[in-house]
Design a protein around this motif. Structure first.
Motif, mmCIF file in Angstrom:
data_model
loop_
_atom_site.group_PDB
_atom_site.id
_atom_site.type_symbol
_atom_site.label_atom_id
_atom_site.label_comp_id
_atom_site.label_asym_id
_atom_site.label_seq_id
_atom_site.Cartn_x
_atom_site.Cartn_y
_atom_site.Cartn_z
ATOM 1 N N THR A 196 49.323 3.516 -17.707
ATOM 2 C CA THR A 196 50.476 2.641 -17.536
ATOM 3 C C THR A 196 50.366 1.811 -16.256
ATOM 4 O O THR A 196 49.955 2.311 -15.207
ATOM 5 N N TRP B 169 51.539 9.483 -19.726
ATOM 6 C CA TRP B 169 51.672 8.178 -19.082
ATOM 7 C C TRP B 169 50.461 7.296 -19.345
ATOM 8 O O TRP B 169 50.523 6.082 -19.264
ATOM 9 N N LEU C 91 55.494 1.755 -14.463
ATOM 10 C CA LEU C 91 55.707 3.181 -14.261
ATOM 11 C C LEU C 91 56.795 3.432 -13.227
ATOM 12 O O LEU C 91 57.641 4.322 -13.399
#
Length: 314
Positions: free
Chosen positions: A126, A123, A131
């Motif tokens: 992000t 991730w 997200l």
């Protein structure tokens, strides 16, 4: 479940917002609670149960805890399982995954809203709003991290409908990705929220997945939404629903959306019960027929705004 957290404010916030009783040892939980309150509950379609927060000395963090969360490498003495996690980056407090937890029962991880994985999805840093959108999409598809979100929400109790007045059909927090360029909930999401409330009403009445699989359902014929106030990301909204007219295959009802005690929107909807084979209106079948009769008998005054046309000055 009682959670002990050693100097990890974001994990403290996760626990409190998912209904756990958290003992925090360290600094800064209040700021993280405010940040997480804007984003974490928006992953779910229902409002999580309320948790509690107490601040304790580091040596007391494990006292009476069912699970202790600490930084990887920290020395912790505890009779309960210990979840050792890496320090948070910009996104990790939102991710329902953890690379750790050997010896931690799955039920404890799920109550904390996470699942054990071999490695985290990349991730990175992000943006939280992006997200939330990605995770909610995964949840709708039943894929990856989205499955954990759905499984955690399934742990929360579901209140039985109260048919003595307007029926509560939604109680949720507005996700970060539901806002527009004006900073409030985008127009399409009002319909989204009312549509989810309508789906909940259908299930309450007996038009559930099994009923639909047997060949009958509802089609929406008309909708009218009034925007009466602003809704912002992170705010909790409640929708209650009352009948206007229930007659054979016809179901006319009225949603009211509230933040606290402030009416922010209404949705008036007219639906027809149809055969999925012929795509034509048919009388409702058991158990839906009894459910519609029960809903039609709900005692409530005619809500202000029923039957208004667009631009009506009344």
């Amino acid at each position: 479940m009682r959670l002990g957290v050693l100097d990890l404010p974001a994990w403290t916030a996760r626990g409190v917002l998912l209904g756990l009783d958290v003992a925090h040892a360290g600094s800064g939980p209040a700021k993280e609670l405010d940040r997480a309150r804007m984003a974490l509950p928006g992953l779910y379609d229902r409002t999580p149960p309320s948790g509690s927060l107490s601040e304790v000395a580091p040596g007391d963090v494990a006292a009476g805890a069912d699970l202790v969360v600490c930084r990887r490498g920290a020395a912790v003495k505890a009779a309960c399982p210990v979840l050792a996690v890496d320090p948070e980056d910009e996104a990790s407090w939102l991710i329902p995954e953890v690379v750790s937890g050997k010896g931690v029962p799955e039920a404890l991880l799920l109550a904390l809203g996470v699942a054990r994985v071999d490695r985290l999805t990349a991730w990175g840093t992000t943006d939280p709003a992006a997200l939330v959108g990605v995770l909610r999409t995964l949840r709708a598809a039943g894929q990856g991290a989205g499955r954990t979100i759905a499984r955690t929400e399934a742990l929360w109790p579901v209140a039985r409908p109260d048919w003595s007045g307007p029926v509560v059909t939604a109680d949720r927090v507005i996700p970060l990705d539901w806002t527009d360029y004006n900073g409030h909930m985008t127009e399409a999401r009002y319909l989204h929220a009312f549509g989810d409330a309508t789906d909940a009403l259908m299930r309450m009445l007996g038009c559930d997945a099994a009923y639909i699989a047997a060949g009958n359902s509802f089609f929406t014929a008309e909708t009218h939404i009034r925007h009466l106030g602003e809704c912002l990301a992170g705010q909790r909204i409640r929708i209650d629903t009352r009948p206007v007219r229930i007659d054979g295959a016809k179901m006319h009802f009225f949603h009211s959306m509230w933040t606290d005690d402030r009416l922010v929107a209404t949705g008036e909807h007219f639906m027809l019960h149809v055969s999925l084979r012929t795509r034509r209106p048919v009388p409702p079948q058991p158990p839906l027929d009894a459910g519609m009769a029960r809903f039609g008998a709900v005692g409530s005054s005619r809500p202000e705004g029923v039957g208004r046309r667009v631009g009506d000055p009344r």
